[in-house]
Design a protein around this motif. Structure first.
Motif, PDB file in Angstrom:
ATOM      1  N   ALA A   7     -23.592  15.610  21.661  1.00 41.59           N
ATOM      2  CA  ALA A   7     -23.687  15.884  20.478  1.00 41.59           C
ATOM      3  C   ALA A   7     -23.801  14.517  19.749  1.00 41.59           C
ATOM      4  O   ALA A   7     -23.541  13.559  20.461  1.00 41.59           O
ATOM      5  CB  ALA A   7     -22.342  16.561  20.061  1.00 41.59           C
ATOM      6  N   ILE A   8     -23.949  14.610  18.492  1.00 43.84           N
ATOM      7  CA  ILE A   8     -23.890  13.468  17.800  1.00 43.84           C
ATOM      8  C   ILE A   8     -22.512  13.372  17.157  1.00 43.84           C
ATOM      9  O   ILE A   8     -21.882  14.218  16.822  1.00 43.84           O
ATOM     10  CB  ILE A   8     -24.840  13.578  16.343  1.00 43.84           C
ATOM     11  N   LYS A  93     -33.638  12.961  17.155  1.00 40.09           N
ATOM     12  CA  LYS A  93     -34.587  12.850  18.422  1.00 40.09           C
ATOM     13  C   LYS A  93     -34.050  12.513  19.564  1.00 40.09           C
ATOM     14  O   LYS A  93     -34.333  13.208  20.535  1.00 40.09           O
ATOM     15  CB  LYS A  93     -35.667  11.812  17.976  1.00 40.09           C
ATOM     16  N   THR A  94     -33.088  11.484  19.462  1.00 40.90           N
ATOM     17  CA  THR A  94     -32.498  11.290  20.709  1.00 40.90           C
ATOM     18  C   THR A  94     -31.600  12.377  21.483  1.00 40.90           C
ATOM     19  O   THR A  94     -31.597  12.623  22.598  1.00 40.90           O
ATOM     20  CB  THR A  94     -31.434   9.969  20.519  1.00 40.90           C
ATOM     21  N   LEU A  95     -31.000  13.024  20.521  1.00 42.55           N
ATOM     22  CA  LEU A  95     -30.334  14.172  21.000  1.00 42.55           C
ATOM     23  C   LEU A  95     -31.127  15.145  21.299  1.00 42.55           C
ATOM     24  O   LEU A  95     -30.758  15.973  22.680  1.00 42.55           O
ATOM     25  CB  LEU A  95     -29.263  14.702  19.762  1.00 42.55           C
ATOM     26  N   ASP A  96     -32.396  15.506  20.742  1.00 44.45           N
ATOM     27  CA  ASP A  96     -33.279  16.608  21.375  1.00 44.45           C
ATOM     28  C   ASP A  96     -33.644  16.227  22.791  1.00 44.45           C
ATOM     29  O   ASP A  96     -33.801  16.902  23.641  1.00 44.45           O
ATOM     30  CB  ASP A  96     -34.427  16.540  20.464  1.00 44.45           C
ATOM     31  N   LEU A  97     -33.806  14.969  22.900  1.00 46.14           N
ATOM     32  CA  LEU A  97     -34.476  14.278  24.265  1.00 46.14           C
ATOM     33  C   LEU A  97     -33.305  14.646  25.332  1.00 46.14           C
ATOM     34  O   LEU A  97     -33.523  14.998  26.278  1.00 46.14           O
ATOM     35  CB  LEU A  97     -34.716  12.942  24.407  1.00 46.14           C
ATOM     36  N   VAL A  98     -32.063  14.397  24.937  1.00 51.69           N
ATOM     37  CA  VAL A  98     -30.751  14.597  25.749  1.00 51.69           C
ATOM     38  C   VAL A  98     -30.786  15.850  26.099  1.00 51.69           C
ATOM     39  O   VAL A  98     -30.464  16.183  27.174  1.00 51.69           O
ATOM     40  CB  VAL A  98     -29.752  14.048  25.124  1.00 51.69           C
ATOM     41  N   LEU A  99     -31.057  16.990  25.238  1.00 53.85           N
ATOM     42  CA  LEU A  99     -30.647  18.340  25.422  1.00 53.85           C
ATOM     43  C   LEU A  99     -32.095  18.550  26.262  1.00 53.85           C
ATOM     44  O   LEU A  99     -31.846  19.425  27.406  1.00 53.85           O
ATOM     45  CB  LEU A  99     -30.915  19.064  24.137  1.00 53.85           C
TER      46      LEU A  99
END
Ligand code: GDP
Ligand code: ZN
Length: 454
Positions: A7-8, A93-99
């Motif tokens: 999560a952020i 964008k970073t979170l999307d990638l992590v997911l």
């Protein structure tokens, strides 16, 4: 718990940096898949690099990332934190990638829930985390910090230990009633139970202070026009350097201010008075005054020492009745006209303070009195335990009621099995505070109060 969550963790919106937090077995693997600094990774060391989409090579952000190896982490699992630039674009964008790399979005409070489920925090400590985040005053922050440190938890454990001792005595006597194993004296048992209950009652009474620390002490200033209400308000405001809000009321004199008096949040209302009127606008003000008057924790009744008391003063005095109030006799710098002795006799429960707003006299004494009221006249001790959570308060009340029942039965020397039921109940209720004996749905309820990313 196999899933790795992400999560952020910082507040949404523009900021200098924003942090993505990942927790779980795959945390490190996920980071390595998207981070150009992956070869330099070491436990608990911030590493510089870029977040890069492995599919198309797109550089998403320039970051600092840290990998923290289990179990000495917040969740007791492997944790990765990526410090991105604080734009919502880069974070999203970073979170999307992590997911995409295999993490699942964390639910509200899920990091802290894992800390609880993995035994790093007990439930009351986990709840303190959310109170810390929400704390708006220094004092409520202190109380949450104290709870996080486990002060309340250890008190509860101590009480449960004492209850266990009573339960053991009961069990021994139920199981071996004929043998001569130390027959329980009902009076001894009564004393133990009553000692434990006294401590619970003490905790319950601290909750009044806890509520005030979190929500503020509601103080209504009342008095006929011109006695000096606005001047008092200003005097208290002047002492306070941390004014939070200033909400002018709709009518001429109803004003609410949030201030802090000796570190205690105070919601101060200057009321428009309560006299009868035919003026429509004034009527609205008076209704508001009555409402804030009725809701107040403390009433400050001001009279003007330089004028004879009139019907309105008397009406206010009788309206106050037995409520918690302070009588401020103001304008003592002028020649005395008011028969204040009469008024003091009318309201024997009132603390009386003589003031002069123009000469700034009596304000310290008033602040002393407010402080006294909040801390129940006790010396304010840093180590004194304050219960500030409604769930804990309810459990303490229920536990105390169960012990009350057990004590009554003990007094009447009823069968031990019956007494045991209530003692056991109190024991379990206390266990719900720390989460030692608590149903899953309650745990879920607690963590729903959290924000995302914590
Ligand atoms: P309110 O109508 O109750 O809000 O009263 P104000 O605070 O507006 O005060 C009314 C008047 O009394 C103002 O002119 C103040 O300067 C004056 N006043 C307030 N407190 C004192 C005091 O302690 N001594 C003297 N001499 N005048 C005061
Ligand atoms: Zn005024």
């Amino acid at each position: 718990m196999e899933s790795t969550i992400a999560a952020i963790s910082t507040a949404y919106g523009e900021g200098g940096i924003g942090i993505i937090r990942i927790s779980g077995e795959k945390a490190k693997e996920i980071l390595c898949g998207i981070f150009t600094g992956k070869d330099n990774l070491e436990d608990r060391k911030m590493i510089y690099g870029h977040i890069k989409d492995p599919e198309n090579g797109e550089i998403i952000d320039e970051v600092m990332a840290v990998y923290m190896k289990a179990p000495k982490t917040y969740t007791k699992e492997d944790i990765v934190e990526i410090n991105c630039h604080g734009s919502t674009v880069s974070l999203r964008k970073t979170l999307d990638l992590v997911l995409r790399m295999g993490a699942v979005p964390a639910e509200r409070g899920e990091f802290t829930k894992r800390a609880f489920l993995n035994g790093r925090l007990d439930l009351s400590q986990a709840e303190a985390v959310i109170d810390l985040i929400r704390a708006k005053t220094d004092k409520s922050f202190d109380v949450a910090m104290d709870q996080l440190s486990g002060h309340l938890s250890s008190k509860i454990k101590e009480l449960r230990k004492s209850l266990t001792d009573v339960l053991v005595d009961i069990t021994v006597n139920i199981d071996y009633p004929d043998e001569d194993i130390e027959e329980i004296m009902y009076s001894d048992m009564y004393n133990s139970l009553s000692q434990i209950n006294d401590e619970i009652v003490k905790l319950i009474s601290s909750a009044g202070t806890g509520r005030i620390i979190n929500e503020g002490l509601k103080v209504a200033i009342i008095g006929r026009p011109n006695v000096g209400k606005s001047s008092l308000m200003n005097a208290l405001l002047k002492e306070d350097r941390a004014i939070v809000t200033s909400i002018p009321g709709t009518t001429r004199d109803t004003i609410e201010e949030k201030i802090s008096v000796r570190d205690i949040p105070v919601i101060l209302t200057d009321t428009a008075g309560i006299r009868k009127t035919d003026d429509q606008i004034e009527k609205i003000g008076i209704e508001k005054s009555k409402a804030s008057f009725n809701n107040a924790d403390l009433i400050i009744f001001m009279v003007d020492a330089s004028r004879t008391l009139d019907d309105e003063d008397m009406e206010i005095a009788s309206y106050i009745g037995e409520r918690k109030a302070i009588l401020l006799i103001n304008k003592t710098d002028l020649a005395r006209e008011a028969d204040t002795e009469f008024l003091i006799k009318m309201m024997p429960q009132c603390k009386v303070i003589e003031t002069s707003m123009t000469e700034e006299r009596g304000i310290d004494e008033l602040e002393d009195e407010i402080e006294n009221l909040v801390y129940g006249g006790q010396i304010r001790q840093e180590e004194s335990l304050i219960v500030s959570n409604a769930r804990h308060l309810q459990l303490l009340r229920d536990a105390s009621a169960a012990l009350g029942d057990a004590m009554k039965m003990t007094e009447m020397e009823e069968a031990l099995d019956f007494i045991e039921v209530d003692v056991k109940r109190a024991y379990d209720l206390l266990g719900e505070i720390t989460g030692d004996s608590v149903a899953d749905d309650i745990i879920n309820e607690v963590f729903k109060r959290f924000c995302l990313g914590k």
